[in-house]
Design an enzyme around this catalytic site. Structure first.
Site, PDB file in Angstrom:
ATOM      1  N   PHE A 130      10.123 162.610 120.245  1.00 45.95           N
ATOM      2  CA  PHE A 130       9.111 161.936 120.305  1.00 45.95           C
ATOM      3  C   PHE A 130       9.325 161.631 119.315  1.00 45.95           C
ATOM      4  CE2 PHE A 130       4.323 161.670 118.532  1.00 45.95           C
ATOM      5  CZ  PHE A 130       3.776 160.379 119.201  1.00 45.95           C
ATOM      6  N   ASP A 215      14.882 165.111 112.292  1.00 49.18           N
ATOM      7  CA  ASP A 215      13.517 164.330 112.311  1.00 49.18           C
ATOM      8  C   ASP A 215      13.201 166.057 113.038  1.00 49.18           C
ATOM      9  OD1 ASP A 215      10.747 164.202 113.497  1.00 49.18           O
ATOM     10  OD2 ASP A 215      11.040 162.860 114.387  1.00 49.18           O
ATOM     11  N   LYS A 244       3.653 165.888 108.504  1.00 47.32           N
ATOM     12  CA  LYS A 244       2.596 167.157 109.246  1.00 47.32           C
ATOM     13  C   LYS A 244       2.270 167.758 107.566  1.00 47.32           C
ATOM     14  CE  LYS A 244       3.119 166.339 113.814  1.00 47.32           C
ATOM     15  NZ  LYS A 244       2.137 165.968 114.857  1.00 47.32           N
TER      16      LYS A 244
END
Length: 401
Positions: A130, A215, A244
């Site tokens: 994702f 990522d 984040k």
């Protein structure tokens, strides 16, 4: 029109919070919830961390935004911190993980373009990945449930099965530009890529002239007990996406790259209106100073081990509810036998917040400032939730008998 004026793109729980403090969230009615999802790994320092609040207040009283048309010394200072702490030589700031990934993808394609290899645009990714919600990052993730209904899938991505190194090698072709992976897949159920496999990817990229992209939107900024998760493997990527935790709750993403990998990203090739504005830099500078402290990272490892061990005992105690526990640092997945959604709801009823993931997993992504006492309290509430599900099943069986 009926109901909320918001897009119905979230299945929101029927609870709203008014304020937060550390690992705790409080409703307007004064109910306290122990927050072990941390805004899905965003609230690295918990809620209303005094140093973060002070940094934002101090900057808010001076200047918020000027645009990247001008020099922003505060942005260069935060970029230098990241450079000093990582493999990277260059940093691009944006607003989210998806934007950081977009920059990473463009960086890889542009690198080959300026090196005289414009045909090398394809990027190999791993099933279950994702990488965000933009059209390109959805294509990179390749999950049909997220792609459905949004028209033609953006091209240029080749997916291989998780853990199949031979398939990955076979997927490399004359148009391949890069390999893109999450060191630990978060959305797909906290699935780690073993360190030896990450080292194998590094070797493959070096052998074939590809860029290695990590990522680390969820795994970065101390989440696994290292500042970046790839440090566990002892290798470095060419490009890395962060978001984040880096803003501690303030929207911020960053794409880091080596000098060579970033060589194609010249003036006019990429941009961002809000990326790296002064408020974001005030937040990020504070988060980095705290999280990058070796003693802080050691405490994350210790607390992660404590939480993991206690959850492992919970698995042993409730084998009909849980299957196994996995993850690193304070990024832990509890694979369930009962539907993970039922566990998340039962935990919320016990005033414990966690978040579901793929592979029937409940994710624990607490503030990195979580205390040992709060870990014990969280596990006690998780155990109570498991007992609630077992009791519910027994009642249903009794009613059916």
């Amino acid at each position: 029109m009926t109901g909320s004026p918001l897009y119905a793109t979230f299945a929101r729980a029927d609870v709203a919070f008014e304020r937060g403090e550390g690992a705790w969230l409080y409703t307007r009615e004064g109910e306290a919830y122990l927050d072990l999802m941390g805004g899905v790994a965003v609230n690295a320092l918990g809620h209303a961390h005094p140093k973060l609040v002070e940094a934002l207040k101090r900057q808010a009283e001076k200047l918020w935004h000027v645009s990247n048309i001008f020099q922003i010394p505060e942005q260069e200072a935060v970029a230098q911190k990241l450079v000093d702490l990582s493999f990277a030589d260059r940093v691009f700031f944006c607003n989210s993980g998806a934007e950081a990934m977009e920059c990473a993808i463009k960086t890889a394609r542009r690198w080959h373009f300026v090196k005289g290899r414009p045909e090398r645009v394809r990027i190999i990714t791993v099933e279950g990945a994702f990488h965000g919600r933009t059209l390109a990052t959805l294509a990179a993730g390749g999950q049909e449930k997220y792609l459905e209904g949004f028209g033609p899938k953006a091209g240029g991505f080749d997916q291989v099965p998780f853990g199949d190194h031979e398939a990955l090698k076979a997927a490399i072709g004359p148009e391949t530009a890069a390999i893109l992976v999450e060191p630990i897949q978060g959305e797909s159920g906290v699935r780690p890529i073993p360190p030896q496999c990450l080292r194998g990817l590094r070797e493959l990229c070096d052998e074939h002239g590809l860029l290695l992209i990590f990522d680390e939107v969820q795994t970065g900024m101390g989440r696994t007990g290292k500042l970046f998760a790839h440090e566990w493997a002892g290798i470095t990527p060419d490009v890395m996406a962060l978001a984040k935790g880096i803003g501690g709750g303030f929207p911020l993403g960053a794409c880091l790259a080596t000098e060579d990998a970033a060589s194609g990203m010249t003036a006019g090739t990429h941009g961002s209106t809000f990326g790296g504005n002064l408020l974001a830099m005030a937040a990020a500078g504070t988060v980095i100073d705290i999280v990058a402290d070796p003693a802080f990272l050691e405490s994350v490892r210790d607390k992660g081990l404590r939480l993991k061990q206690k959850l492992a005992r919970l698995v042993d105690t409730y084998p009909a509810v849980f299957e196994t526990v996995r993850g690193e640092g304070l990024m832990i997945g509890l694979k369930c036998r009962k539907p993970a959604g039922d566990l998340v709801a039962a935990m919320r009823a016990r005033k414990l917040l966690c978040v579901g993931a793929g592979d029937n997993v409940v994710r624990f992504l607490p503030p990195l400032t979580l205390t040992e006492a709060e870990i014990d309290e969280a596990v006690a509430r998780a155990e109570a939730a498991a007992a609630d599900l077992v009791a519910r099943d027994q009642e249903q069986k009794g009613a059916a008998a």
